[in-house]
Design an enzyme around this catalytic site. Sequence first.
Site, PDB file in Angstrom:
ATOM      1  CE  LYS A 126     101.718  57.566  67.440  1.00 51.91           C
ATOM      2  NZ  LYS A 126     102.571  57.952  66.335  1.00 51.91           N
ATOM      3  CG  ASP A 166     102.593  54.547  65.330  1.00 56.53           C
ATOM      4  OD1 ASP A 166     103.324  55.430  64.881  1.00 56.53           O
ATOM      5  OD2 ASP A 166     102.985  53.748  66.212  1.00 56.53           O
TER       6      ASP A 166
HETATM    7  N1  LIG Z   1     103.255  54.879  59.721  1.00 56.00           N
HETATM    8  C1  LIG Z   1     103.596  56.154  59.749  1.00 56.00           C
HETATM    9  O1  LIG Z   1     103.127  56.963  58.943  1.00 56.00           O
HETATM   10  C2  LIG Z   1     104.590  56.648  60.733  1.00 56.00           C
HETATM   11  C3  LIG Z   1     105.287  55.796  61.560  1.00 56.00           C
HETATM   12  N2  LIG Z   1     106.268  56.285  62.356  1.00 56.00           N
HETATM   13  C4  LIG Z   1     107.037  55.408  63.227  1.00 56.00           C
HETATM   14  O2  LIG Z   1     107.749  54.461  62.430  1.00 56.00           O
HETATM   15  C5  LIG Z   1     107.940  53.241  63.159  1.00 56.00           C
HETATM   16  C6  LIG Z   1     107.409  52.080  62.347  1.00 56.00           C
HETATM   17  O3  LIG Z   1     106.020  52.282  62.086  1.00 56.00           O
HETATM   18  P1  LIG Z   1     105.256  51.567  60.895  1.00 56.00           P
HETATM   19  O4  LIG Z   1     106.214  51.201  59.828  1.00 56.00           O
HETATM   20  O5  LIG Z   1     104.089  52.423  60.573  1.00 56.00           O
HETATM   21  O6  LIG Z   1     104.712  50.280  61.627  1.00 56.00           O
HETATM   22  P2  LIG Z   1     104.430  48.816  61.038  1.00 56.00           P
HETATM   23  O7  LIG Z   1     103.518  48.182  61.993  1.00 56.00           O
HETATM   24  O8  LIG Z   1     104.034  48.911  59.613  1.00 56.00           O
HETATM   25  O9  LIG Z   1     105.863  48.138  61.096  1.00 56.00           O
HETATM   26  C7  LIG Z   1     106.577  48.071  62.286  1.00 56.00           C
HETATM   27  C8  LIG Z   1     107.881  47.353  62.048  1.00 56.00           C
HETATM   28  O10 LIG Z   1     108.692  47.467  63.198  1.00 56.00           O
HETATM   29  C9  LIG Z   1     108.945  46.163  63.764  1.00 56.00           C
HETATM   30  N3  LIG Z   1     108.841  46.230  65.216  1.00 56.00           N
HETATM   31  C10 LIG Z   1     107.794  46.622  65.962  1.00 56.00           C
HETATM   32  N4  LIG Z   1     108.059  46.517  67.268  1.00 56.00           N
HETATM   33  C11 LIG Z   1     109.315  46.052  67.341  1.00 56.00           C
HETATM   34  C12 LIG Z   1     110.169  45.744  68.415  1.00 56.00           C
HETATM   35  N5  LIG Z   1     109.781  45.878  69.690  1.00 56.00           N
HETATM   36  N6  LIG Z   1     111.430  45.299  68.116  1.00 56.00           N
HETATM   37  C13 LIG Z   1     111.830  45.151  66.833  1.00 56.00           C
HETATM   38  N7  LIG Z   1     111.050  45.427  65.777  1.00 56.00           N
HETATM   39  C14 LIG Z   1     109.825  45.871  66.027  1.00 56.00           C
HETATM   40  C15 LIG Z   1     107.826  45.295  63.213  1.00 56.00           C
HETATM   41  O11 LIG Z   1     108.208  43.926  63.270  1.00 56.00           O
HETATM   42  P3  LIG Z   1     107.102  42.810  63.589  1.00 56.00           P
HETATM   43  O12 LIG Z   1     106.298  42.689  62.339  1.00 56.00           O
HETATM   44  O13 LIG Z   1     107.879  41.604  63.941  1.00 56.00           O
HETATM   45  O14 LIG Z   1     106.289  43.332  64.747  1.00 56.00           O
HETATM   46  C16 LIG Z   1     107.698  45.862  61.806  1.00 56.00           C
HETATM   47  O15 LIG Z   1     108.722  45.415  60.970  1.00 56.00           O
HETATM   48  C17 LIG Z   1     107.247  53.469  64.511  1.00 56.00           C
HETATM   49  O16 LIG Z   1     108.185  53.984  65.421  1.00 56.00           O
HETATM   50  C18 LIG Z   1     106.232  54.565  64.197  1.00 56.00           C
HETATM   51  O17 LIG Z   1     105.861  55.289  65.345  1.00 56.00           O
HETATM   52  C19 LIG Z   1     106.618  57.616  62.343  1.00 56.00           C
HETATM   53  C20 LIG Z   1     105.956  58.494  61.551  1.00 56.00           C
HETATM   54  C21 LIG Z   1     104.821  58.099  60.756  1.00 56.00           C
HETATM   55  O1  LIG Z   2      99.530  60.681  60.006  1.00 54.43           O
HETATM   56  C1  LIG Z   2      99.320  60.868  61.177  1.00 54.43           C
HETATM   57  O2  LIG Z   2      98.423  61.569  61.632  1.00 54.43           O
HETATM   58  C2  LIG Z   2     100.139  60.176  62.233  1.00 54.43           C
HETATM   59  C3  LIG Z   2     101.545  59.924  61.923  1.00 54.43           C
HETATM   60  C4  LIG Z   2     102.216  59.496  63.179  1.00 54.43           C
HETATM   61  O3  LIG Z   2     101.628  58.834  64.005  1.00 54.43           O
HETATM   62  C5  LIG Z   2     103.578  59.934  63.462  1.00 54.43           C
HETATM   63  O4  LIG Z   2     104.011  60.896  62.832  1.00 54.43           O
HETATM   64  O5  LIG Z   2     104.234  59.345  64.338  1.00 54.43           O
END
Ligand SMILES: NC(=O)C1=CN([C@@H]2O[C@H](COP(=O)(O)OP(=O)(O)OC[C@H]3O[C@@H](n4cnc5c(N)ncnc54)[C@H](OP(=O)(O)O)[C@@H]3O)[C@@H](O)[C@H]2O)C=CC1
Ligand SMILES: O=C(O)CCC(=O)C(=O)O
Length: 446
Positions: A126, A166
């Site tokens: 990561k 992410d």
């Molecule tokens: N993208 C992926 O493929 C994967 C993502 N994840 C996990 O999913 C989660 C979301 O990721 P993803 O959707 O990609 O990210 P995005 O950047 O697309 O969205 C993040 C969301 O979470 C909110 N957020 C971020 N920080 C905070 C905080 N401190 N308090 C409250 N809300 C918060 C953001 O709000 P704001 O816009 O106000 O910052 C936004 O709505 C993370 O934990 C990530 O590690 C897990 C597996 C794969």
């Molecule tokens: O697609 C990837 O390699 C990363 C996905 C990721 O960051 C996660 O699973 O939290």
Amino acid sequence: MNQSTNRFLDLVSKRNAGEPEFLQAVTEVAESLIPYIASQPRYKNSKILERIAEPERVVIFRVAWLDDKGEVQVNRGFRVQMNSAIGPYKGGLRFHPTVTLSVLKFLAFEQVFKNSLTGLPMGGGKGGSDFDPKGKSENEIMKFCQSFMTELYRHVGDDVDIPAGDIGVGKREIGYLFGQYKRITGTFNGVLTGKAFEWGGSLIRPEATGYGLVYFVEEMLKDREETLVGKKVLISGSGNVAQFAAEKCINHGAKVLTMSDSEGFIYDPLGIDLEKLEFIKELKNERRGRIKAYADHFGCEYHAGEKPWKIKCDIALPNATQNELALADAEMLINNGCYCVAEGANMPCTPEAVAAFNNARVLYAPGKAANAGGVAVSGLEMSQNSLRYSWGREKVDHKLKAIMTDIHHICVKYGKDEQGHINYEKGANVGGFVKVAEAMLSQGVV
Ligand SMILES: NC(=O)C1=CN([C@@H]2O[C@H](COP(=O)(O)OP(=O)(O)OC[C@H]3O[C@@H](n4cnc5c(N)ncnc54)[C@H](OP(=O)(O)O)[C@@H]3O)[C@@H](O)[C@H]2O)C=CC1
Ligand SMILES: O=C(O)CCC(=O)C(=O)O
């Protein structure tokens, strides 16, 4: 906690002082793994868990860039290469002001188990930066990404370490990072996943984490002979994972009541339908606005500075960030009749919240199992890049569904207790561990 667990955690705490998120993730895994390892002397004697809890390599670097006013800005970049026993390092990049070494080590540690659960040959890593994309111009985002990759390129490669998105890193950032990698190395390869389809991305990768989460929830519900139809669902977040989890829930007949961002949540008692979801996608992905605009536009409730967990529901999907759902939130959910919680985010529930869910026999799925669909389709993107070929939507979606079903089976295999309750946390930890442990045993003491 038994003596071996205490001894192990003492050691890890001393070595990683001041890294609370990393210690939280290791503690959660150790509590369910160490009793299992006690029955497997091979793993114990070879100190497999001790080695898994130590990154193979951590790279920390300066990212200097010029903002639109011509001022020099300095951020810190990281890549944590945690474990490469079953394949090259694989895991996302996070751009957010809360990024620290501790956060990225916890994410990389979780990624090792998650990637193993997918059944695909991917190690865990990561990375990211404390750069805050909010309020930055398009030009500033590009400049930052170029500077970040100008250092990172020497540590990654399509057979070495394959980053992806992410929080704060989506298709746009992956594009700029890829462009700079190609420019420096003169090679066009699969060094990043989450690429746009037109230049090597996989169909369904944007949707994969959210869709996979919902496929996993459907497997959990099958055990109760239930489906999503008519279920009330709370979603936190409104980014990539939240948007596509909402889309799949709606398409499968559930009623999505909430979405949120870091400033508050919206509650739409009529349910967010596909048309309203399009508004959110445009708001978040194009206009980069705040979720409050949904409430202003559709005339529903907006709760500033709050999280959605007080709303009555059947299913809760925390999809924003780590530790966003604490004990008091878990108690509210349980008292309001919520019986299924699946983590789209990484480690969104605090340890106290998880204990409350397990005590109340709520179906609880940890992120390393429930959100593995994203990295799974990244793995499929790597396969397509190696083949120099692109698979159709249906084929990728079918494979994603099969992987999520398999992960569910693994959780059941290792997590079902004598009373028939499935402890998904234990199941995911043990199931993810075994493959990595076997590979490490085969490869000797490294
Ligand atoms: N993208 C992926 O493929 C994967 C993502 N994840 C996990 O999913 C989660 C979301 O990721 P993803 O959707 O990609 O990210 P995005 O950047 O697309 O969205 C993040 C969301 O979470 C909110 N957020 C971020 N920080 C905070 C905080 N401190 N308090 C409250 N809300 C918060 C953001 O709000 P704001 O816009 O106000 O910052 C936004 O709505 C993370 O934990 C990530 O590690 C897990 C597996 C794969
Ligand atoms: O697609 C990837 O390699 C990363 C996905 C990721 O960051 C996660 O699973 O939290």
